[in-house]
Scaffold this motif. Structure first.
Motif, short mmCIF file in Angstrom:
data_model
loop_
_atom_site.label_atom_id
_atom_site.label_comp_id
_atom_site.label_asym_id
_atom_site.label_seq_id
_atom_site.Cartn_x
_atom_site.Cartn_y
_atom_site.Cartn_z
N PRO A 1 -3.91 4.68 2.16
CA PRO A 1 -4.54 3.28 2.30
C PRO A 1 -4.39 2.26 1.79
N ASP A 2 -5.30 0.70 2.56
CA ASP A 2 -5.36 0.27 1.88
C ASP A 2 -6.29 0.41 -0.28
N LEU A 3 -6.29 -0.71 -0.75
CA LEU A 3 -7.05 -0.18 -1.74
C LEU A 3 -7.66 -1.35 -1.26
N THR A 4 -9.40 -1.37 -2.22
CA THR A 4 -10.16 -2.58 -1.75
C THR A 4 -10.44 -3.11 -4.01
N ASP B 1 -11.21 3.27 -3.06
CA ASP B 1 -10.28 3.69 -2.07
C ASP B 1 -11.08 3.78 -0.39
N ASP B 2 -10.13 4.87 0.38
CA ASP B 2 -10.55 4.05 1.50
C ASP B 2 -12.21 4.89 2.22
N GLN B 3 -12.59 5.68 1.14
CA GLN B 3 -13.66 6.06 0.70
C GLN B 3 -14.87 5.33 0.61
N THR C 1 1.17 2.08 -5.11
CA THR C 1 -0.21 1.29 -4.92
C THR C 1 0.15 -0.04 -5.47
N ASP D 1 -0.86 -2.92 -3.89
CA ASP D 1 -1.90 -2.91 -3.69
C ASP D 1 -2.55 -3.63 -4.53
#
Length: 152
Positions: free
Chosen positions: A2-5, A60-62, A95, A98
């Motif tokens: 998933p997309d990284l933030t 990560d998404d978590q 990634t 991203d």
């Protein structure tokens, strides 16, 4: 993946980076001059000590820290120099776009007009990532390529 933030490290907390850089090989890739094992005090005083340095965690998404990078003031405050880029091995592969997006976002958030970096000339994956993201290679010297991205 998933997309990284991105999370700006305003409190200059290096505990997550210490968790990421337990492996000596990884630490040497990020900063060949740093002591092993990772020493937060050394990093606070020597590598990220300038008041104008800004660092960021990649999440990560978590919401778990899986990467890190710093942006130092380059030639004037309108230029930021990217350094200490790291992404844990499990998050690598696919990634890159991203990461490039997050780095550009960080530069814009810091009001930079351009981002510079140095990358080893034999690190083809990283060089190709930066080239694909629009960075221009300015020069090569002593096994390092200097690159720049102008932000519009």
């Amino acid at each position: 993946m998933p997309d990284l933030t991105l999370r700006r490290n305003r409190e200059r907390d290096l505990a997550p980076l210490a968790r990421l850089l337990t492996n000596e090989t990884d630490l040497r890739l990020v900063n060949p001059s740093a002591q092993h094992p990772f020493d937060p005090l050394e990093w606070q005083e020597k590598w990220l000590g300038d008041l104008h340095d800004e660092s960021f965690y990649v999440l990560d998404d978590q919401g778990r820290e899986i990467g890190f990078f710093a942006m130092r003031v380059g030639i004037g405050p309108e230029v930021r120099h990217l350094t200490y880029v790291f992404l844990e091995e499990a998050a690598r592969g696919g990634t890159g776009a991203d990461m490039a997006r997050l780095i550009e976002q960080a530069g814009r958030d810091l009001d930079a007009l351009s981002i510079t970096l140095k990358v080893e000339t034999d690190n083809a994956p990283a060089r190709n990532l930066y080239l694909a993201a629009g960075y221009e290679e300015l020069s090569q010297r002593d096994g390092m390529a200097t690159m720049r991205l102008d932000l519009d």
